[in-house]
Design a protein around this motif. Structure first.
Motif, PDB file in Angstrom:
ATOM      1  N   MET A  26       0.726  -1.280  -0.224  1.00 21.75           N
ATOM      2  CA  MET A  26       0.136   0.003  -0.006  1.00 21.75           C
ATOM      3  C   MET A  26       0.791   1.400   0.107  1.00 21.75           C
ATOM      4  O   MET A  26       0.675   2.103  -0.800  1.00 21.75           O
ATOM      5  CB  MET A  26      -1.080   0.106   1.376  1.00 21.75           C
ATOM      6  N   GLU A  27       1.757   1.151   0.695  1.00 21.63           N
ATOM      7  CA  GLU A  27       2.727   2.256   0.725  1.00 21.63           C
ATOM      8  C   GLU A  27       3.307   2.671  -0.538  1.00 21.63           C
ATOM      9  O   GLU A  27       3.617   3.673  -1.095  1.00 21.63           O
ATOM     10  CB  GLU A  27       3.994   2.148   1.688  1.00 21.63           C
ATOM     11  N   LEU A  28       3.945   1.563  -1.065  1.00 24.27           N
ATOM     12  CA  LEU A  28       4.588   1.727  -2.380  1.00 24.27           C
ATOM     13  C   LEU A  28       3.829   2.140  -3.468  1.00 24.27           C
ATOM     14  O   LEU A  28       3.838   2.781  -4.511  1.00 24.27           O
ATOM     15  CB  LEU A  28       4.976   0.310  -3.006  1.00 24.27           C
ATOM     16  N   LEU A  29       2.144   1.959  -3.376  1.00 19.75           N
ATOM     17  CA  LEU A  29       1.453   2.247  -4.129  1.00 19.75           C
ATOM     18  C   LEU A  29       0.856   3.774  -4.081  1.00 19.75           C
ATOM     19  O   LEU A  29       0.257   4.167  -4.680  1.00 19.75           O
ATOM     20  CB  LEU A  29       0.150   1.339  -4.362  1.00 19.75           C
ATOM     21  N   SER A  30       1.512   4.088  -2.694  1.00 19.90           N
ATOM     22  CA  SER A  30       0.587   5.467  -2.576  1.00 19.90           C
ATOM     23  C   SER A  30       1.500   6.706  -2.766  1.00 19.90           C
ATOM     24  O   SER A  30       1.231   7.758  -2.683  1.00 19.90           O
ATOM     25  CB  SER A  30       0.396   5.605  -0.922  1.00 19.90           C
ATOM     26  N   GLY A  32       5.272   8.988  -3.967  1.00 14.22           N
ATOM     27  CA  GLY A  32       6.054   9.332  -5.115  1.00 14.22           C
ATOM     28  C   GLY A  32       5.093   9.478  -6.366  1.00 14.22           C
ATOM     29  O   GLY A  32       3.938   9.725  -6.350  1.00 14.22           O
ATOM     30  N   ARG A  33       5.634   9.017  -7.478  1.00 11.07           N
ATOM     31  CA  ARG A  33       4.851   8.869  -8.711  1.00 11.07           C
ATOM     32  C   ARG A  33       4.516   7.443  -8.896  1.00 11.07           C
ATOM     33  O   ARG A  33       4.865   6.637  -9.326  1.00 11.07           O
ATOM     34  CB  ARG A  33       5.871   8.944  -9.966  1.00 11.07           C
ATOM     35  N   HIS A  34       3.488   7.077  -7.860  1.00 13.19           N
ATOM     36  CA  HIS A  34       3.051   6.068  -7.366  1.00 13.19           C
ATOM     37  C   HIS A  34       2.529   5.148  -8.564  1.00 13.19           C
ATOM     38  O   HIS A  34       1.673   5.516  -9.437  1.00 13.19           O
ATOM     39  CB  HIS A  34       1.602   6.279  -6.319  1.00 13.19           C
ATOM     40  N   PRO A  35       3.077   3.833  -8.669  1.00 13.13           N
ATOM     41  CA  PRO A  35       2.733   3.168  -9.865  1.00 13.13           C
ATOM     42  C   PRO A  35       1.312   2.424  -9.490  1.00 13.13           C
ATOM     43  O   PRO A  35       1.095   2.731  -8.176  1.00 13.13           O
ATOM     44  CB  PRO A  35       3.892   2.042  -9.700  1.00 13.13           C
ATOM     45  N   TYR A  36       0.543   1.867 -10.526  1.00 17.36           N
ATOM     46  CA  TYR A  36      -0.649   1.341 -10.279  1.00 17.36           C
ATOM     47  C   TYR A  36      -0.526  -0.012  -9.763  1.00 17.36           C
ATOM     48  O   TYR A  36      -1.297  -0.852  -9.189  1.00 17.36           O
ATOM     49  CB  TYR A  36      -1.407   1.499 -11.163  1.00 17.36           C
ATOM     50  N   ARG A  37       0.504  -0.590 -10.265  1.00 20.97           N
ATOM     51  CA  ARG A  37       0.865  -2.089  -9.562  1.00 20.97           C
ATOM     52  C   ARG A  37       2.252  -2.264  -9.627  1.00 20.97           C
ATOM     53  O   ARG A  37       2.880  -1.697 -10.005  1.00 20.97           O
ATOM     54  CB  ARG A  37       0.127  -3.159 -10.812  1.00 20.97           C
ATOM     55  N   ILE A  38       2.293  -3.363  -8.604  1.00 18.54           N
ATOM     56  CA  ILE A  38       3.727  -3.691  -8.084  1.00 18.54           C
ATOM     57  C   ILE A  38       3.690  -5.421  -8.389  1.00 18.54           C
ATOM     58  O   ILE A  38       2.886  -5.933  -8.328  1.00 18.54           O
ATOM     59  CB  ILE A  38       3.623  -3.606  -6.548  1.00 18.54           C
ATOM     60  N   LEU A  39       4.971  -5.517  -8.704  1.00 18.94           N
ATOM     61  CA  LEU A  39       5.446  -7.097  -8.998  1.00 18.94           C
ATOM     62  C   LEU A  39       5.658  -7.722  -7.619  1.00 18.94           C
ATOM     63  O   LEU A  39       6.361  -6.886  -6.623  1.00 18.94           O
ATOM     64  CB  LEU A  39       6.335  -7.390  -9.848  1.00 18.94           C
ATOM     65  N   VAL A  47       9.709 -13.541 -10.084  1.00 12.92           N
ATOM     66  CA  VAL A  47       8.288 -12.804 -10.332  1.00 12.92           C
ATOM     67  C   VAL A  47       7.304 -13.950  -9.830  1.00 12.92           C
ATOM     68  O   VAL A  47       7.488 -15.047 -10.538  1.00 12.92           O
ATOM     69  CB  VAL A  47       7.977 -12.338 -11.579  1.00 12.92           C
ATOM     70  N   VAL A  48       6.483 -13.748  -8.843  1.00 12.78           N
ATOM     71  CA  VAL A  48       5.465 -14.856  -8.348  1.00 12.78           C
ATOM     72  C   VAL A  48       4.105 -14.504  -8.610  1.00 12.78           C
ATOM     73  O   VAL A  48       3.185 -15.044  -8.267  1.00 12.78           O
ATOM     74  CB  VAL A  48       5.676 -15.506  -6.936  1.00 12.78           C
ATOM     75  N   GLY A  49       3.915 -13.032  -8.731  1.00 13.92           N
ATOM     76  CA  GLY A  49       2.779 -12.352  -8.625  1.00 13.92           C
ATOM     77  C   GLY A  49       2.711 -10.869  -9.033  1.00 13.92           C
ATOM     78  O   GLY A  49       3.756 -10.109  -9.303  1.00 13.92           O
ATOM     79  N   ILE A  50       1.373 -10.490  -9.008  1.00 16.56           N
ATOM     80  CA  ILE A  50       1.229  -8.964  -9.175  1.00 16.56           C
ATOM     81  C   ILE A  50       0.121  -8.473  -8.025  1.00 16.56           C
ATOM     82  O   ILE A  50      -0.724  -9.182  -7.706  1.00 16.56           O
ATOM     83  CB  ILE A  50       1.135  -8.653 -10.523  1.00 16.56           C
ATOM     84  N   ILE A  51       0.402  -6.970  -7.750  1.00 10.78           N
ATOM     85  CA  ILE A  51      -0.630  -6.582  -7.011  1.00 10.78           C
ATOM     86  C   ILE A  51      -1.080  -5.235  -7.289  1.00 10.78           C
ATOM     87  O   ILE A  51      -0.264  -4.377  -7.755  1.00 10.78           O
ATOM     88  CB  ILE A  51      -0.345  -6.696  -5.246  1.00 10.78           C
ATOM     89  N   SER A  52      -2.357  -4.897  -7.442  1.00 11.82           N
ATOM     90  CA  SER A  52      -2.667  -3.524  -7.902  1.00 11.82           C
ATOM     91  C   SER A  52      -3.340  -2.858  -6.996  1.00 11.82           C
ATOM     92  O   SER A  52      -3.884  -3.236  -6.043  1.00 11.82           O
ATOM     93  CB  SER A  52      -3.804  -3.810  -9.196  1.00 11.82           C
TER      94      SER A  52
END
Lengths: 290, 404
Positions: A26-30, A32-39, A47-52
């Motif tokens: 949630m922090e990473l998504l929130s 700076g130039r917050h990305p919409y999804r994180i690997l 890579v085992v998944g993705i979270i949006s």
């Protein structure tokens, strides 16, 4: 080895380890130039998944992981590891894939990203539609945004609660809502990232009670929305739209008619599709390679 | 039966470890899956692989099927078509009553007392009315993006009774769905009899059994005999290509599911359309074509066709690509996620376009090989059963609220 032609388009991509708590994502998504999804990666960087952002918002709104919140509360749920909440990644390609193949895949499926890995699934980078648009935004295509926008506008009236706006974004599966006044004119734009950022900043200053969360969510949507409304007019060129989006670091914006009313929404992947339709995939590739 | 560790060489240790860890969390939990039929169709196929694999991980999961007569399945087939957007399909009050009655009878016979109950497709949907405990998820495998409104409004109040809905693709989610929805792309099992490696002599034996000449080029479409799948279009493509490649053969392979009374009628139609051409093979489970035979045929195809006008996800495309066979297809359902134009096959608009692409691939075996190889990699990275199993385990954990 990543093909030279592909390498220049790749970005590192935000990652979170599978055992980290959901709040970390949630922090990473929130910020700076917050990305919409994180690997999501394992301990070895595979890579085992993705979270949006939507996935996290669903949890916050009690629309996912309800069984978990019932037992552990929201706080406990946010401490649970990312692996429980992530999605499988179905947009994975080996590093020898060509740029043209990625463009076709994204345009055909209206998907704005592709994950590039090596044979053992280690992350090599992320291919984003924005990397392509950056190379095309000075170009003009002689095509207006009107033909490629989403015409069904899902918006939030000024004064709507953040909670209702967030629920709308989750239920209608959109990432952003124009906030409109009585006349349908945009006075702001709220994104999933905006809601996550607001909730997180409030929660950090308080004592993690669900009550506090409800208070934040009952505030009017304007509190989360960005007041600076970047928009594009119906007849403006898709290249102009791309340039404006990049200059303002937004991933989508309202489309307005001559009276300033919101009549559509256009996103980065819509623009990439429009550009491909306008000049064909081969010319597009030649443009971005040059 | 395959064990989870057998998948590690294909999908890597990371994916297998993740599955093991999730399974550990819900060990001993009870889950039930219910669908319409234990044989025929993609759903039965997925479950027949997924359930034993989940059981081998220590999860107490069972798979149960509905019992119904031909009238019931006629109604549910209509419902299926209506949900896929067939505006002409109308379900009378009487038919709807029958649908509810048969479901209620089944509910009293089935063992639905589980922590998580997963109901597949519209046929068993009303079972939720007899729900006693546990969390319930509705797994909808069909394209419900633009359902026949009359049919949807009859089903919607029951859909609402579920905790979660699961769809095969983002755009299949009905716009006004009242419950949370998640996406679960269908996947194939690389170790099932339909997809496991075969020796060339085994493939040859199957071809010979059906009178197919292994020395001449073969193309084919594997799909139910059904108007959505456009079997007549596939034969049209064959005819156009045959003008340039006289030795060409085509195999049209389908199966009849018990809940698919329309299948027999369409099978007859395809046979009639093929006429007396000895190089057109129309084959089904009634000719003894089972998983192994489908596997052999797909491996023998120089090019696989999938000219469906409407598709769910298009798992037969996944299967062909997994076997290194390039696919020439139309843009339907999940096909564009798999067939990347010019990379793993070709996306085409119509018969003429498709015929040109098939002819090209027959002329250039090196190109067909390259596209096939890329297709196999694409499936390995994205569409194998370990992803599907992970999704089910994760859904279970989330619904029951168990933690690690």
């Amino acid at each position: 080895m990543v093909r030279m032609a592909l390498e220049k388009f790749l970005v590192k991509g935000a990652t979170v380890e599978i055992h980290m708590p959901l709040i970390k994502a949630m922090e990473l998504l929130s910020y700076g130039r917050h990305p919409y999804r994180i690997l999501v990666t394992d301990g070895e960087g595979k890579v085992v998944g993705i979270i949006s952002g939507r996935r996290v918002l669903e949890v916050l709104m009690g629309m996912r992981g309800a069984g978990m919140s019932e037992k552990k509360g929201l706080r406990g749920t946010l401490e649970e590891h990312v692996g429980v909440f992530m999605d499988e990644c179905h947009e994975t390609f080996l590093e020898d894939v060509g740029v043209e193949a990625l463009l076709k895949f994204m345009v055909e499926n209206t998907i704005g990203y592709a994950v590039i890995v090596d044979q053992s699934m280690r992350l090599k980078g992320v291919f984003l539609e924005v990397a392509v648009l950056q190379r095309l935004s000075r170009k003009r295509f002689g095509v207006g945004v009107g033909g490629f926008m989403t015409k069904e506008v899902i918006s939030a009236r000024a004064g709507t609660s953040i909670e209702d706006a967030a629920k709308t974004m989750v239920k209608r599966r959109v990432r952003r809502l124009p906030v409109v006044d009585q006349e349908g004119k945009a006075i702001g734009l709220v994104t999933i990232g905006d809601v996550l950022r607001l909730v997180l900043s409030e929660l950090k200053t308080q004592s993690w009670l669900e009550r506090d969360l409800m208070e934040i969510l009952h505030a009017p949507v304007e509190r989360a929305a960005s007041p600076k409304t970047v928009s594009v007019r119906l007849e403006e060129d898709i290249g102009v739209a791309a340039e404006r989006m990049l200059d303002n670091e937004v991933s989508g914006m309202p489309v307005t008619d001559s009276g300033g009313r919101v009549v559509g929404i256009i996103s980065r992947i819509d623009l990439l599709k429009a550009m491909t339709a306008a000049i064909g995939i081969e010319s597009l590739k030649a443009e971005i390679d040059g | 039966m395959a064990r989870i560790e057998d998948y590690a060489p294909i999908v890597g240790d990371g994916a297998v470890d993740t599955i093991r860890r999730m399974a550990e969390i819900i060990k001993g939990e009870k889950a039930v899956h219910v669908n319409a039929t234990s044989y025929g169709g993609g759903v039965a196929e997925i479950l027949s692989r997924m359930i034993p694999l989940a059981r081998s991980l220590g999860i107490d999961v069972t798979w149960q099927t509905l019992k119904g007569d031909i009238d019931f399945f006629k109604v549910t087939k209509k419902m299926h078509n209506a949900l896929q957007g067939d505006l002409g399909a109308s379900i009378s009050d009487e038919e709807f009553k029958l649908y509810l009655k048969v479901a209620a009878e089944n509910a009293s016979m089935l063992d639905l007392g589980a922590d998580v109950v997963v109901i597949h497709d519209p046929q068993p949907l009303p079972l939720v009315r007899q729900r006693e405990r546990g969390k319930w998820a509705w797994r909808c495998h069909i394209d419900t993006s633009t359902p026949n409104e009359a049919a949807w409004s009859r089903l919607e109040p029951m859909v609402r009774m579920y905790d979660l809905a699961i769809f095969s693709m983002e755009r299949y989610i009905p716009k006004r769905l009242a419950i949370p929805a998640i996406i679960d792309y269908p996947t194939i099992d690389p170790l099932s009899p339909k997809n496991a490696p075969m020796k060339p002599e085994e493939v040859e034996k199957v071809l010979e059994r059906y009178g197919v000449d292994p020395d001449r080029p073969l193309i084919g479409q594997v799909a139910r005999f059904d108007p959505w799948k456009n079997p007549l279009g596939a034969i049209d493509v064959y005819r156009q290509v045959k003008a340039a490649v006289p030795g060409l053969q085509i195999a049209m392979i389908g199966s009849f599911a018990r809940d698919d009374p329309e299948g027999a009628e369409w099978y007859e139609r395809v046979v009639r359309y093929a006429g007396r051409d000895k190089d057109v093979f129309v084959l089904s489970n009634l000719d003894g074509v089972g998983d192994l035979e489908v596997n052999a045929f797909q491996r023998a195809f120089s090019v696989a066709l999938q000219l469906s006008n409407r598709e769910g996800f298009g798992l037969t495309v996944t299967e062909a690509l997994w076997k290194g066979v390039p696919v020439v297809a139309k843009r339907a359902g999940g096909i564009p996620l798999q067939v990347i134009d010019g990379t793993t096959g070709f996306l085409t608009e119509g018969i003429k376009d498709a015929s040109e692409r098939v002819a090209l691939l027959l002329r250039r075996p090196w190109l067909a090989r390259e596209l096939g190889e890329r297709g196999r990699r694409h499936v390995r990275l994205n569409f194998l059963i370990t992803k599907g199993l992970s999704n089910y385990l994760r859904m279970h954990i989330e619904l029951v609220g168990k933690m690690g």
